[in-house]
Write a protein that holds these residues in place. Structure first.
Motif, PDB file in Angstrom:
ATOM      1  N   ALA A   6       0.829  -1.210   0.000  1.00  0.00           N
ATOM      2  CA  ALA A   6       0.000   0.000   0.000  1.00  0.00           C
ATOM      3  C   ALA A   6       0.860   1.254   0.000  1.00  0.00           C
ATOM      4  O   ALA A   6       0.561   2.235  -0.699  1.00  0.00           O
ATOM      5  N   LEU A   7       1.941   1.243   0.778  1.00  0.00           N
ATOM      6  CA  LEU A   7       2.832   2.400   0.823  1.00  0.00           C
ATOM      7  C   LEU A   7       3.460   2.669  -0.537  1.00  0.00           C
ATOM      8  O   LEU A   7       3.524   3.814  -0.989  1.00  0.00           O
ATOM      9  N   TYR A   8       3.925   1.618  -1.213  1.00  0.00           N
ATOM     10  CA  TYR A   8       4.563   1.802  -2.519  1.00  0.00           C
ATOM     11  C   TYR A   8       3.548   2.192  -3.586  1.00  0.00           C
ATOM     12  O   TYR A   8       3.890   2.923  -4.524  1.00  0.00           O
ATOM     13  N   LEU A   9       2.314   1.720  -3.446  1.00  0.00           N
ATOM     14  CA  LEU A   9       1.279   2.112  -4.394  1.00  0.00           C
ATOM     15  C   LEU A   9       0.964   3.598  -4.256  1.00  0.00           C
ATOM     16  O   LEU A   9       0.829   4.320  -5.257  1.00  0.00           O
ATOM     17  N   VAL A  10       0.864   4.079  -3.020  1.00  0.00           N
ATOM     18  CA  VAL A  10       0.651   5.514  -2.803  1.00  0.00           C
ATOM     19  C   VAL A  10       1.835   6.312  -3.339  1.00  0.00           C
ATOM     20  O   VAL A  10       1.663   7.374  -3.953  1.00  0.00           O
ATOM     21  N   ALA A  11       3.047   5.800  -3.120  1.00  0.00           N
ATOM     22  CA  ALA A  11       4.236   6.471  -3.653  1.00  0.00           C
ATOM     23  C   ALA A  11       4.171   6.560  -5.173  1.00  0.00           C
ATOM     24  O   ALA A  11       4.560   7.571  -5.767  1.00  0.00           O
ATOM     25  N   ASN A  12       3.674   5.500  -5.815  1.00  0.00           N
ATOM     26  CA  ASN A  12       3.542   5.512  -7.279  1.00  0.00           C
ATOM     27  C   ASN A  12       2.557   6.575  -7.734  1.00  0.00           C
ATOM     28  O   ASN A  12       2.780   7.258  -8.747  1.00  0.00           O
ATOM     29  N   LEU A  13       1.467   6.749  -6.990  1.00  0.00           N
ATOM     30  CA  LEU A  13       0.488   7.778  -7.334  1.00  0.00           C
ATOM     31  C   LEU A  13       1.088   9.176  -7.164  1.00  0.00           C
ATOM     32  O   LEU A  13       0.834  10.075  -7.979  1.00  0.00           O
ATOM     33  N   ILE A  14       1.859   9.357  -6.104  1.00  0.00           N
ATOM     34  CA  ILE A  14       2.535  10.648  -5.905  1.00  0.00           C
ATOM     35  C   ILE A  14       3.518  10.913  -7.042  1.00  0.00           C
ATOM     36  O   ILE A  14       3.617  12.029  -7.561  1.00  0.00           O
ATOM     37  N   LEU A  15       4.234   9.857  -7.435  1.00  0.00           N
ATOM     38  CA  LEU A  15       5.200  10.001  -8.524  1.00  0.00           C
ATOM     39  C   LEU A  15       4.499  10.340  -9.840  1.00  0.00           C
ATOM     40  O   LEU A  15       5.008  11.143 -10.629  1.00  0.00           O
ATOM     41  N   PHE A  16       3.351   9.747 -10.071  1.00  0.00           N
ATOM     42  CA  PHE A  16       2.589  10.067 -11.284  1.00  0.00           C
ATOM     43  C   PHE A  16       2.128  11.527 -11.275  1.00  0.00           C
ATOM     44  O   PHE A  16       2.215  12.223 -12.297  1.00  0.00           O
ATOM     45  N   ALA A  17       1.649  11.996 -10.124  1.00  0.00           N
ATOM     46  CA  ALA A  17       1.254  13.401 -10.013  1.00  0.00           C
ATOM     47  C   ALA A  17       2.455  14.314 -10.243  1.00  0.00           C
ATOM     48  O   ALA A  17       2.345  15.357 -10.912  1.00  0.00           O
ATOM     49  N   LEU A  18       3.595  13.919  -9.706  1.00  0.00           N
ATOM     50  CA  LEU A  18       4.819  14.711  -9.894  1.00  0.00           C
ATOM     51  C   LEU A  18       5.218  14.752 -11.363  1.00  0.00           C
ATOM     52  O   LEU A  18       5.648  15.798 -11.875  1.00  0.00           O
ATOM     53  N   LEU A  19       5.062  13.614 -12.033  1.00  0.00           N
ATOM     54  CA  LEU A  19       5.368  13.552 -13.463  1.00  0.00           C
ATOM     55  C   LEU A  19       4.492  14.515 -14.256  1.00  0.00           C
ATOM     56  O   LEU A  19       4.978  15.264 -15.123  1.00  0.00           O
ATOM     57  N   LEU A  20       3.209  14.520 -13.961  1.00  0.00           N
ATOM     58  CA  LEU A  20       2.292  15.434 -14.655  1.00  0.00           C
ATOM     59  C   LEU A  20       2.655  16.892 -14.386  1.00  0.00           C
ATOM     60  O   LEU A  20       2.593  17.740 -15.289  1.00  0.00           O
ATOM     61  N   LEU A  21       3.036  17.180 -13.144  1.00  0.00           N
ATOM     62  CA  LEU A  21       3.414  18.553 -12.804  1.00  0.00           C
ATOM     63  C   LEU A  21       4.652  19.000 -13.581  1.00  0.00           C
ATOM     64  O   LEU A  21       4.712  20.146 -14.054  1.00  0.00           O
ATOM     65  N   TYR A  22       5.619  18.123 -13.725  1.00  0.00           N
ATOM     66  CA  TYR A  22       6.847  18.501 -14.428  1.00  0.00           C
ATOM     67  C   TYR A  22       6.596  18.692 -15.922  1.00  0.00           C
ATOM     68  O   TYR A  22       7.173  19.595 -16.548  1.00  0.00           O
ATOM     69  N   TRP A  23       5.743  17.845 -16.510  1.00  0.00           N
ATOM     70  CA  TRP A  23       5.420  18.053 -17.921  1.00  0.00           C
ATOM     71  C   TRP A  23       4.592  19.321 -18.113  1.00  0.00           C
ATOM     72  O   TRP A  23       4.778  20.054 -19.095  1.00  0.00           O
ATOM     73  N   ALA A  24       3.682  19.593 -17.188  1.00  0.00           N
ATOM     74  CA  ALA A  24       2.918  20.835 -17.262  1.00  0.00           C
ATOM     75  C   ALA A  24       3.834  22.041 -17.108  1.00  0.00           C
ATOM     76  O   ALA A  24       3.677  23.056 -17.794  1.00  0.00           O
ATOM     77  N   ASN A  25       4.817  21.922 -16.218  1.00  0.00           N
ATOM     78  CA  ASN A  25       5.765  23.018 -16.017  1.00  0.00           C
ATOM     79  C   ASN A  25       6.625  23.251 -17.259  1.00  0.00           C
ATOM     80  O   ASN A  25       7.057  24.375 -17.521  1.00  0.00           O
ATOM     81  N   LEU A  26       6.861  22.171 -18.021  1.00  0.00           N
ATOM     82  CA  LEU A  26       7.682  22.301 -19.219  1.00  0.00           C
ATOM     83  C   LEU A  26       6.967  23.108 -20.301  1.00  0.00           C
ATOM     84  O   LEU A  26       7.576  23.971 -20.954  1.00  0.00           O
ATOM     85  N   PHE A  27       5.656  22.858 -20.491  1.00  0.00           N
ATOM     86  CA  PHE A  27       4.935  23.498 -21.579  1.00  0.00           C
ATOM     87  C   PHE A  27       4.058  24.669 -21.126  1.00  0.00           C
ATOM     88  O   PHE A  27       3.768  25.565 -21.913  1.00  0.00           O
ATOM     89  N   ARG A  28       3.647  24.657 -19.854  1.00  0.00           N
ATOM     90  CA  ARG A  28       2.834  25.753 -19.311  1.00  0.00           C
ATOM     91  C   ARG A  28       3.373  26.120 -17.928  1.00  0.00           C
ATOM     92  O   ARG A  28       2.738  25.868 -16.910  1.00  0.00           O
ATOM     93  N   PRO A  29       4.552  26.731 -17.882  1.00  0.00           N
ATOM     94  CA  PRO A  29       5.172  27.004 -16.581  1.00  0.00           C
ATOM     95  C   PRO A  29       4.353  27.915 -15.676  1.00  0.00           C
ATOM     96  O   PRO A  29       4.466  27.831 -14.450  1.00  0.00           O
ATOM     97  N   LYS A  30       3.511  28.769 -16.251  1.00  0.00           N
ATOM     98  CA  LYS A  30       2.721  29.668 -15.424  1.00  0.00           C
ATOM     99  C   LYS A  30       1.613  28.929 -14.671  1.00  0.00           C
ATOM    100  O   LYS A  30       1.068  29.458 -13.703  1.00  0.00           O
ATOM    101  N   TRP A  31       1.269  27.733 -15.125  1.00  0.00           N
ATOM    102  CA  TRP A  31       0.200  26.984 -14.484  1.00  0.00           C
ATOM    103  C   TRP A  31       0.646  26.294 -13.196  1.00  0.00           C
ATOM    104  O   TRP A  31      -0.187  25.922 -12.369  1.00  0.00           O
ATOM    105  N   VAL A  32       1.953  26.101 -13.040  1.00  0.00           N
ATOM    106  CA  VAL A  32       2.473  25.300 -11.923  1.00  0.00           C
ATOM    107  C   VAL A  32       3.312  26.183 -11.000  1.00  0.00           C
ATOM    108  O   VAL A  32       4.373  26.669 -11.407  1.00  0.00           O
ATOM    109  N   PRO A  33       2.880  26.425  -9.782  1.00  0.00           N
ATOM    110  CA  PRO A  33       3.707  27.191  -8.837  1.00  0.00           C
ATOM    111  C   PRO A  33       5.028  26.466  -8.562  1.00  0.00           C
ATOM    112  O   PRO A  33       5.072  25.227  -8.490  1.00  0.00           O
TER     113      PRO A  33
END
Length: 270
Positions: A6-33
Motif C-alpha cells: 500500500a505504501l509503494y502504491l501511494v508512492a507511485n500515485l505521488i510520482l505520477f502526479a509529480l510527473l504530470l506537474l513537471y510536464w505541465a511546467n515544461l509546456f505551461r510554466p505559469k500553471w504550476v507554482p
C-alpha cells in the motif's frame, strides 16, 4: 506484505502526479507554482523513504537486495540525485525526462515484480555484514545517478528531433541535457567506485578473497570501466553530444541488469 504494498502504491500515485506537474511546467510554466514542484518531489522522496525503512524493519535490511526492494531504492536514489542536480542548475525543464524514466521503472516493479514476503525469504549468512549493505547502497545510488544521466540522454535526442518544431522554444537546450548527463555521471563515479571497494572487503570477510568472480562483481567492474571511459570521453570534442548520450544509455541498460544481479547469492529463496 500488505502494508508495504500500500505504501509503494501511494508512492507511485505521488510520482505520477509529480510527473504530470513537471510536464505541465515544461509546456505551461505559469500553471504550476514553483513551490508545488519542490513540495511534491520532497513528498515522494519522504514517502518512498518511509516505505523502504518500514520494509527494512519488517524483513531485515539485508532483504533490500531483493529485486522488488532494490528497484524501489533505485527510484528513491534517482529522485534524490535529481533533486541535488536541480538545486545546482536552478532549472526544472530536465525533470520531465528524468521523472518519466523513474515512473516507468517504479510502475514496472509494482506491476511485474512480486513483492517479498518474510516466509519466503531465506538470507545467506554471508551477507549479514555492514560491508554488504554498504556495497548494496552505494551501487544503487550509482544506478540512480545513471538513471538521471539516461533521462538527460533521452532529452538530448528528443530535443534534437523537435529542434525545428514549434515546441523547440519550450524544451531544454541540448547543452542543458549534456550538462545534466555530465553532472550525473560525475556524481555516480565515486559511489560506483565505493561499491566495488565495499564489495571487495565483503568478499574478503566472507570467502577470504577480495575477488571471487561473482556475476555482480564482474558486472560492477564492467559498468565502472564504461563509466570511466565515458567520463574521459566527455572531454574530447568528437565524443560530446550524441556519443556521450549513447554511452550513458548503454551504462543505464547495464545498471538495470546490475540491479537484478544484486540479489544473487544473497537471497537463497525469493
Amino acid at each position: 506484505m500488505p502494508y508495504e504494498s500500500a505504501l509503494y502504491l501511494v508512492a507511485n500515485l505521488i510520482l505520477f502526479a509529480l510527473l504530470l506537474l513537471y510536464w505541465a511546467n515544461l509546456f505551461r510554466p505559469k500553471w504550476v507554482p514553483k513551490g508545488m514542484l519542490l513540495g511534491t518531489l520532497v513528498l515522494f522522496v519522504s514517502w518512498q523513504g518511509i516505505a523502504l525503512v518500514w520494509s527494512a524493519l519488517r524483513l531485515g535490511p539485508w532483504t533490500l537486495a531483493h529485486l522488488y526492494l532494490s528497484t524501489m531504492f533505485l527510484t528513491e536514489a534517482s529522485l534524490l540525485v535529481y533533486l541535488f542536480l536541480e538545486s545546482l542548475s536552478k532549472q526544472r525543464r530536465m525533470g520531465a525526462f528524468v521523472l518519466t524514466l523513474s515512473f516507468v521503472i517504479h510502475t514496472y516493479a509494482i506491476l511485474v515484480i512480486p513483492p517479498p514476503f518474510q516466509r519466503s525469504l531465506e538470507i545467506s549468512p554471508f551477507t549479514r555484514s555492514p560491508w554488504h549493505l554498504l556495497h548494496l547502497f552505494t551501487a544503487l545510488i550509482a544506478y540512480g545517478a545513471y538513471t538521471c544521466a539516461a533521462g538527460g540522454s533521452i532529452g538530448y535526442f528528443v530535443v534534437g528531433r523537435l529542434s525545428r518544431s514549434r515546441l523547440a522554444t519550450q524544451l531544454p537546450s541540448r547543452q542543458d541535457c549534456q550538462t545534466l548527463i555530465r553532472r550525473a555521471l560525475v556524481i555516480g563515479f565515486p559511489w560506483l567506485s565505493g561499491s566495488l571497494v565495499a564489495g571487495a572487503v565483503w568478499a574478503q570477510l566472507a570467502w577470504s578473497s577480495y575477488w571471487s568472480w561473482r556475476p555482480v562483481e564482474v558486472w560492477l567492474l564492467i559498468l565502472w570501466l564504461i563509466l570511466t571511459i565515458t567520463l574521459h570521453a566527455r572531454t574530447m570534442p568528437g565524443w560530446r553530444g550524441r556519443p556521450l548520450a549513447l554511452l550513458s544509455l548503454l551504462g543505464f541498460a547495464l545498471a538495470l541488469l546490475g540491479v537484478r544481479l544484486l540479489g544473487q547469492g544473497v537471497l537463497v529463496a525469493w
